[in-house]
Scaffold this active site. Structure first.
Site, PDB file in Angstrom:
ATOM      1  CB  CYS A   1      -0.895  -0.032   1.228  1.00  0.00           C
ATOM      2  SG  CYS A   1      -2.016   1.358   1.332  1.00  0.00           S
ATOM      3  N   PRO A   2       0.569   2.228  -0.779  1.00  0.00           N
ATOM      4  CG  PRO A   2       0.510   4.499  -1.445  1.00  0.00           C
ATOM      5  CD  PRO A   2       1.344   3.477  -0.677  1.00  0.00           C
TER       6      PRO A   2
END
Length: 75
Positions: free
Chosen positions: A14-15
């Site tokens: 992430c992200p």
């Protein structure tokens, strides 16, 4: 399920899976399906939030071994 596009985000945290999905969806037509293959366990929660925030429909989520598969329909 007739998926128009698939992206491989295995190994990314992430992200990055979300950002790659956002870019791919921007290049797609309304109603088309995008499959995202990820290995980040938090991607399940992340894609649920992404769908709520963007209006794209989260059609399916599946866990296969150490992979997380997300299918989104472009709004």
């Amino acid at each position: 399920m007739d998926v128009q596009r698939e992206i491989d985000t295995r190994g990314l945290n992430c992200p990055l899976p979300i950002l790659k999905a956002k870019k791919a969806l921007a290049e797609m037509q309304s109603g088309e399906l995008l499959r995202v293959v990820a290995t980040d366990p938090s991607s399940t929660r992340d894609f649920q939030a992404f769908a709520r925030q963007t209006g794209n429909e989260l059609v399916a989520q599946e866990t296969r071994s150490d992979e997380f598969i997300h299918v989104l329909r472009r709004r």
